[in-house]
Design an enzyme around this catalytic site. Structure first.
Site, short mmCIF file in Angstrom:
data_model
loop_
_atom_site.label_atom_id
_atom_site.label_comp_id
_atom_site.label_asym_id
_atom_site.label_seq_id
_atom_site.Cartn_x
_atom_site.Cartn_y
_atom_site.Cartn_z
CG PHE A 16 10.87 33.99 -70.49
CD1 PHE A 16 10.79 33.85 -71.87
CD2 PHE A 16 11.58 33.04 -69.77
CE1 PHE A 16 11.38 32.76 -72.52
CE2 PHE A 16 12.18 31.96 -70.41
CZ PHE A 16 12.08 31.82 -71.77
CB ALA A 73 8.50 35.40 -58.08
CB SER A 120 12.97 27.85 -58.47
OG SER A 120 14.32 27.62 -58.87
CE1 TYR A 145 13.44 33.18 -57.28
CE2 TYR A 145 14.78 31.22 -57.64
CZ TYR A 145 13.67 31.99 -57.94
OH TYR A 145 12.78 31.54 -58.88
N GLY A 194 31.37 33.52 -81.91
CA GLY A 194 32.57 32.69 -82.07
C GLY A 194 33.55 32.82 -80.94
CB SER A 210 11.28 24.45 -74.19
OG SER A 210 9.99 23.90 -74.25
#
Length: 322
Positions: A16, A73, A120, A145, A194, A210
Protein backbone atom coordinates in the site's frame (compact mmCIF):
# COMPACT_ATOMS: atom_id res chain seq x y z
CA UNK A 1 17.18 17.85 -4.69
CA UNK A 2 17.33 14.84 -6.99
CA UNK A 3 20.06 14.17 -9.50
CA UNK A 4 19.79 12.71 -13.00
CA UNK A 5 20.34 8.97 -12.97
CA UNK A 6 19.62 8.65 -9.26
CA UNK A 7 18.16 5.33 -8.14
CA UNK A 8 16.53 4.46 -4.80
CA UNK A 9 15.61 0.98 -3.61
CA UNK A 10 12.24 0.37 -1.95
CA UNK A 11 11.74 -2.79 0.09
CA UNK A 12 8.10 -3.86 0.11
CA UNK A 13 7.45 -1.80 -3.02
CA UNK A 14 4.37 -3.89 -3.84
CA UNK A 15 2.48 -2.78 -0.72
CA UNK A 16 0.00 0.00 0.00
CA UNK A 17 2.69 2.51 1.00
CA UNK A 18 5.34 1.03 -1.30
CA UNK A 19 3.36 1.71 -4.44
CA UNK A 20 2.77 5.31 -3.38
CA UNK A 21 6.46 5.80 -2.57
CA UNK A 22 7.45 4.36 -5.95
CA UNK A 23 5.08 6.76 -7.73
CA UNK A 24 6.50 9.69 -5.74
CA UNK A 25 10.07 8.74 -6.69
CA UNK A 26 9.25 8.40 -10.37
CA UNK A 27 7.37 11.73 -10.32
CA UNK A 28 10.62 13.38 -9.18
CA UNK A 29 12.64 11.75 -11.95
CA UNK A 30 14.25 9.19 -9.64
CA UNK A 31 14.48 5.56 -10.72
CA UNK A 32 12.72 3.18 -8.32
CA UNK A 33 13.95 -0.36 -7.66
CA UNK A 34 11.43 -2.57 -5.88
CA UNK A 35 12.76 -5.40 -3.71
CA UNK A 36 9.92 -7.91 -3.40
CA UNK A 37 9.23 -11.61 -3.14
CA UNK A 38 8.59 -13.70 -6.24
CA UNK A 39 5.15 -13.14 -7.73
CA UNK A 40 4.64 -9.71 -6.15
CA UNK A 41 3.55 -6.97 -8.55
CA UNK A 42 4.93 -3.43 -8.35
CA UNK A 43 3.69 -0.29 -10.08
CA UNK A 44 4.51 0.74 -13.65
CA UNK A 45 8.14 1.64 -14.47
CA UNK A 46 9.51 0.15 -11.24
CA UNK A 47 12.55 -2.09 -11.70
CA UNK A 48 11.73 -5.32 -9.85
CA UNK A 49 14.40 -7.30 -8.03
CA UNK A 50 13.13 -10.57 -6.54
CA UNK A 51 14.47 -11.44 -3.08
CA UNK A 52 13.83 -14.45 -0.85
CA UNK A 53 13.35 -12.40 2.31
CA UNK A 54 15.03 -9.82 4.50
CA UNK A 55 17.26 -12.45 6.07
CA UNK A 56 18.62 -13.39 2.63
CA UNK A 57 19.48 -9.90 1.39
CA UNK A 58 22.99 -9.35 0.09
CA UNK A 59 24.72 -6.28 -1.35
CA UNK A 60 23.72 -7.31 -4.89
CA UNK A 61 20.08 -6.50 -4.05
CA UNK A 62 21.02 -2.84 -3.64
CA UNK A 63 23.58 -2.53 -6.44
CA UNK A 64 23.45 0.89 -8.11
CA UNK A 65 21.13 2.40 -5.46
CA UNK A 66 22.19 5.54 -3.62
CA UNK A 67 19.57 5.17 -0.91
CA UNK A 68 17.05 2.70 0.51
CA UNK A 69 13.51 3.27 1.71
CA UNK A 70 12.77 0.32 3.99
CA UNK A 71 9.05 -0.47 4.14
CA UNK A 72 9.07 -4.27 4.38
CA UNK A 73 7.88 -5.36 7.83
CA UNK A 74 5.78 -7.74 9.81
CA UNK A 75 2.66 -5.62 10.26
CA UNK A 76 0.45 -5.23 13.30
CA UNK A 77 -2.33 -7.83 13.54
CA UNK A 78 -5.24 -7.43 15.98
CA UNK A 79 -5.99 -10.27 18.36
CA UNK A 80 -2.65 -12.07 18.33
CA UNK A 81 -2.62 -14.69 21.08
CA UNK A 82 -1.64 -13.21 24.44
CA UNK A 83 -0.76 -16.72 25.62
CA UNK A 84 2.06 -16.75 23.08
CA UNK A 85 3.30 -13.21 23.76
CA UNK A 86 7.01 -14.07 23.80
CA UNK A 87 6.83 -16.05 20.55
CA UNK A 88 4.85 -13.23 18.91
CA UNK A 89 7.42 -10.64 20.04
CA UNK A 90 10.32 -12.73 18.70
CA UNK A 91 8.52 -13.10 15.36
CA UNK A 92 8.21 -9.31 15.12
CA UNK A 93 11.83 -8.82 16.14
CA UNK A 94 13.08 -11.28 13.54
CA UNK A 95 11.58 -9.23 10.71
CA UNK A 96 11.30 -5.67 12.01
CA UNK A 97 14.58 -5.48 13.93
CA UNK A 98 17.01 -8.13 12.65
CA UNK A 99 15.62 -7.88 9.11
CA UNK A 100 15.93 -4.09 9.03
CA UNK A 101 19.50 -4.21 10.37
CA UNK A 102 20.43 -6.86 7.82
CA UNK A 103 19.01 -4.75 5.01
CA UNK A 104 20.92 -1.68 6.24
CA UNK A 105 24.20 -3.61 6.38
CA UNK A 106 23.69 -5.08 2.89
CA UNK A 107 22.84 -1.60 1.55
CA UNK A 108 25.94 -0.12 3.17
CA UNK A 109 28.15 -2.80 1.64
CA UNK A 110 26.58 -2.02 -1.76
CA UNK A 111 27.55 1.63 -1.43
CA UNK A 112 24.21 3.16 -0.45
CA UNK A 113 24.66 6.16 1.82
CA UNK A 114 21.17 6.67 3.25
CA UNK A 115 18.64 4.29 4.82
CA UNK A 116 15.10 5.48 5.59
CA UNK A 117 13.18 3.31 8.07
CA UNK A 118 9.39 3.39 7.98
CA UNK A 119 8.52 3.10 11.66
CA UNK A 120 5.20 3.81 13.40
CA UNK A 121 3.78 6.13 16.03
CA UNK A 122 3.22 2.91 17.98
CA UNK A 123 6.91 3.10 18.89
CA UNK A 124 5.82 5.86 21.29
CA UNK A 125 2.42 4.65 22.46
CA UNK A 126 -1.25 3.94 21.79
CA UNK A 127 -2.55 7.35 22.93
CA UNK A 128 -0.96 10.73 23.48
CA UNK A 129 0.12 12.08 26.90
CA UNK A 130 -2.44 14.91 26.92
CA UNK A 131 -0.66 16.78 24.13
CA UNK A 132 0.62 15.86 20.67
CA UNK A 133 3.52 13.40 20.62
CA UNK A 134 6.86 14.89 19.60
CA UNK A 135 9.82 13.03 18.16
CA UNK A 136 11.69 13.45 21.46
CA UNK A 137 9.09 11.75 23.65
CA UNK A 138 10.11 8.58 25.47
CA UNK A 139 9.34 5.36 23.62
CA UNK A 140 6.59 3.45 25.45
CA UNK A 141 5.31 0.94 22.89
CA UNK A 142 2.02 -0.78 23.83
CA UNK A 143 2.43 -4.12 22.08
CA UNK A 144 4.86 -6.47 20.34
CA UNK A 145 4.63 -4.61 17.04
CA UNK A 146 5.37 -1.28 18.73
CA UNK A 147 8.25 -2.81 20.70
CA UNK A 148 9.81 -4.14 17.50
CA UNK A 149 9.53 -0.75 15.80
CA UNK A 150 10.98 1.08 18.81
CA UNK A 151 13.90 -1.35 18.98
CA UNK A 152 14.49 -1.05 15.23
CA UNK A 153 14.68 2.74 15.54
CA UNK A 154 17.25 2.59 18.34
CA UNK A 155 19.37 -0.13 16.74
CA UNK A 156 19.41 1.51 13.29
CA UNK A 157 20.27 4.97 14.62
CA UNK A 158 23.14 3.33 16.54
CA UNK A 159 24.15 1.52 13.34
CA UNK A 160 24.24 4.83 11.50
CA UNK A 161 26.38 6.47 14.17
CA UNK A 162 28.81 3.53 14.12
CA UNK A 163 29.13 3.07 10.36
CA UNK A 164 28.46 6.50 8.87
CA UNK A 165 25.28 5.33 7.13
CA UNK A 166 22.77 8.20 7.11
CA UNK A 167 19.75 6.69 8.88
CA UNK A 168 16.41 8.51 8.90
CA UNK A 169 13.33 7.36 10.83
CA UNK A 170 9.80 8.21 9.64
CA UNK A 171 6.91 7.76 12.09
CA UNK A 172 3.39 7.97 10.66
CA UNK A 173 0.11 7.66 12.56
CA UNK A 174 -2.92 6.04 10.83
CA UNK A 175 -2.30 5.92 7.06
CA UNK A 176 -5.26 6.06 4.68
CA UNK A 177 -5.83 6.52 0.97
CA UNK A 178 -6.84 4.60 -2.15
CA UNK A 179 -6.19 0.92 -1.50
CA UNK A 180 -6.47 1.21 2.29
CA UNK A 181 -7.46 -1.92 4.21
CA UNK A 182 -8.14 -2.94 7.82
CA UNK A 183 -10.05 -0.64 10.20
CA UNK A 184 -10.29 2.38 7.89
CA UNK A 185 -11.86 0.29 5.13
CA UNK A 186 -14.22 -1.30 7.66
CA UNK A 187 -15.32 2.19 8.75
CA UNK A 188 -15.97 3.21 5.13
CA UNK A 189 -17.98 0.04 4.59
CA UNK A 190 -20.11 0.81 7.64
CA UNK A 191 -20.73 4.43 6.61
CA UNK A 192 -21.53 3.45 3.01
CA UNK A 193 -24.05 0.83 4.19
CA UNK A 194 -25.72 3.25 6.58
CA UNK A 195 -24.81 1.24 9.67
CA UNK A 196 -25.48 3.20 12.90
CA UNK A 197 -22.15 3.91 14.62
CA UNK A 198 -22.03 4.62 18.39
CA UNK A 199 -19.39 7.33 17.95
CA UNK A 200 -21.43 10.54 18.06
CA UNK A 201 -20.19 11.48 21.54
CA UNK A 202 -16.51 10.68 20.92
CA UNK A 203 -14.44 13.86 20.87
CA UNK A 204 -11.03 12.16 20.97
CA UNK A 205 -8.78 13.66 18.31
CA UNK A 206 -6.64 11.57 15.98
CA UNK A 207 -3.81 12.51 13.65
CA UNK A 208 -3.83 10.87 10.22
CA UNK A 209 -1.70 10.94 7.10
CA UNK A 210 -2.76 10.24 3.54
CA UNK A 211 -0.61 7.70 1.76
CA UNK A 212 0.41 10.30 -0.83
CA UNK A 213 1.47 12.76 1.86
CA UNK A 214 3.46 10.02 3.58
CA UNK A 215 5.13 9.04 0.30
CA UNK A 216 6.05 12.65 -0.45
CA UNK A 217 7.59 13.12 3.00
CA UNK A 218 9.44 9.81 2.87
CA UNK A 219 11.06 10.66 -0.46
CA UNK A 220 12.09 14.04 0.99
CA UNK A 221 13.69 12.18 3.91
CA UNK A 222 15.65 10.06 1.42
CA UNK A 223 16.99 13.13 -0.38
CA UNK A 224 17.37 16.12 1.94
CA UNK A 225 20.84 16.57 3.49
CA UNK A 226 19.35 17.83 6.77
CA UNK A 227 17.36 14.62 7.31
CA UNK A 228 20.40 12.47 8.15
CA UNK A 229 20.30 10.95 11.61
CA UNK A 230 16.87 12.41 12.44
CA UNK A 231 13.43 11.15 13.40
CA UNK A 232 10.39 12.74 11.75
CA UNK A 233 6.66 12.52 12.37
CA UNK A 234 4.46 12.88 9.28
CA UNK A 235 0.78 13.87 9.36
CA UNK A 236 -1.75 15.74 7.24
CA UNK A 237 -1.42 18.62 9.72
CA UNK A 238 -4.97 18.24 11.06
CA UNK A 239 -6.28 16.29 14.06
CA UNK A 240 -10.00 15.63 13.50
CA UNK A 241 -12.22 14.27 16.24
CA UNK A 242 -13.41 10.71 15.66
CA UNK A 243 -17.02 11.78 15.07
CA UNK A 244 -15.85 14.63 12.81
CA UNK A 245 -13.76 12.22 10.75
CA UNK A 246 -16.69 9.84 10.27
CA UNK A 247 -18.94 12.74 9.24
CA UNK A 248 -16.37 13.91 6.69
CA UNK A 249 -16.14 10.41 5.27
CA UNK A 250 -19.90 10.30 4.93
CA UNK A 251 -19.91 13.61 3.06
CA UNK A 252 -17.31 12.37 0.58
CA UNK A 253 -19.06 9.02 0.16
CA UNK A 254 -22.37 10.79 -0.48
CA UNK A 255 -23.95 8.93 2.44
CA UNK A 256 -24.47 10.90 5.66
CA UNK A 257 -22.94 9.04 8.57
CA UNK A 258 -25.42 7.66 11.11
CA UNK A 259 -23.76 8.62 14.38
CA UNK A 260 -25.36 7.62 17.68
CA UNK A 261 -24.19 9.65 20.74
CA UNK A 262 -23.28 6.85 23.16
CA UNK A 263 -21.30 8.07 26.21
CA UNK A 264 -17.66 6.88 26.09
CA UNK A 265 -17.99 5.22 29.52
CA UNK A 266 -20.84 3.06 28.23
CA UNK A 267 -18.83 2.16 25.16
CA UNK A 268 -15.90 1.03 27.31
CA UNK A 269 -18.19 -1.05 29.49
CA UNK A 270 -19.78 -2.78 26.50
CA UNK A 271 -16.34 -3.32 24.98
CA UNK A 272 -15.13 -5.11 28.12
CA UNK A 273 -18.11 -7.47 27.97
CA UNK A 274 -17.49 -8.15 24.27
CA UNK A 275 -13.72 -8.54 24.62
CA UNK A 276 -13.14 -5.48 22.41
CA UNK A 277 -11.47 -3.19 24.93
CA UNK A 278 -8.39 -2.50 22.82
CA UNK A 279 -10.44 -1.43 19.79
CA UNK A 280 -12.65 0.94 21.80
CA UNK A 281 -9.69 2.42 23.67
CA UNK A 282 -8.22 3.39 20.29
CA UNK A 283 -11.41 5.27 19.42
CA UNK A 284 -12.00 6.94 22.78
CA UNK A 285 -8.43 8.13 23.48
CA UNK A 286 -6.70 10.91 21.56
CA UNK A 287 -3.60 10.19 19.48
CA UNK A 288 -2.29 13.55 18.28
CA UNK A 289 1.09 13.84 16.62
CA UNK A 290 3.23 16.96 16.21
CA UNK A 291 4.73 17.00 12.71
CA UNK A 292 6.24 20.48 12.80
CA UNK A 293 9.86 19.21 12.76
CA UNK A 294 9.75 17.92 9.17
CA UNK A 295 8.21 21.18 7.99
CA UNK A 296 10.73 23.35 9.82
CA UNK A 297 13.82 21.21 9.15
CA UNK A 298 13.21 20.01 5.59
CA UNK A 299 10.74 22.62 4.38
CA UNK A 300 8.29 19.84 3.52
CA UNK A 301 4.63 20.69 2.98
CA UNK A 302 1.81 18.16 2.65
CA UNK A 303 0.61 18.03 -0.98
CA UNK A 304 -2.92 17.11 0.18
CA UNK A 305 -5.22 18.49 2.84
CA UNK A 306 -7.22 16.06 4.97
CA UNK A 307 -10.34 16.82 2.90
CA UNK A 308 -8.49 16.19 -0.36
CA UNK A 309 -7.08 12.93 0.96
CA UNK A 310 -10.50 11.74 2.11
CA UNK A 311 -12.03 12.79 -1.23
CA UNK A 312 -9.65 10.65 -3.33
CA UNK A 313 -10.05 7.76 -0.89
CA UNK A 314 -13.83 7.96 -1.15
CA UNK A 315 -13.63 8.13 -4.94
CA UNK A 316 -11.47 4.99 -4.98
CA UNK A 317 -13.97 3.26 -2.69
CA UNK A 318 -16.95 4.20 -4.86
CA UNK A 319 -15.12 3.01 -7.97
CA UNK A 320 -14.60 -0.42 -6.35
CA UNK A 321 -18.32 -0.72 -5.64
CA UNK A 322 -19.43 -0.06 -9.23
Amino acid sequence: MSAPGQRIAVTGANGFVGRAVSRALLARGIAATGLVRAGAACGPDVEVRVVEGLDALGPEAFAGCEAVIHLAARVHVMGEAASQAEAVLEAYRAVNVAGALGAAEAARRAGATRFVLMSSIKALGEHDPGRPFTEDDERRPPDAYGVSKAEAEVRLLEFGSRTGMEVVVVRPPLVYGPGVRANFLAMMNAVARGVPLPLGAIDARRSLVSVDNLASATVECALHPAAAGRVFHVTDGEDPGVAELVRKLGEHLGRPARLVPVPPGWLRGMARLAGKTAQIERLTNSLRVDSSRIRETLGWRAPQTLDQGLAVTAEWYRSKQR
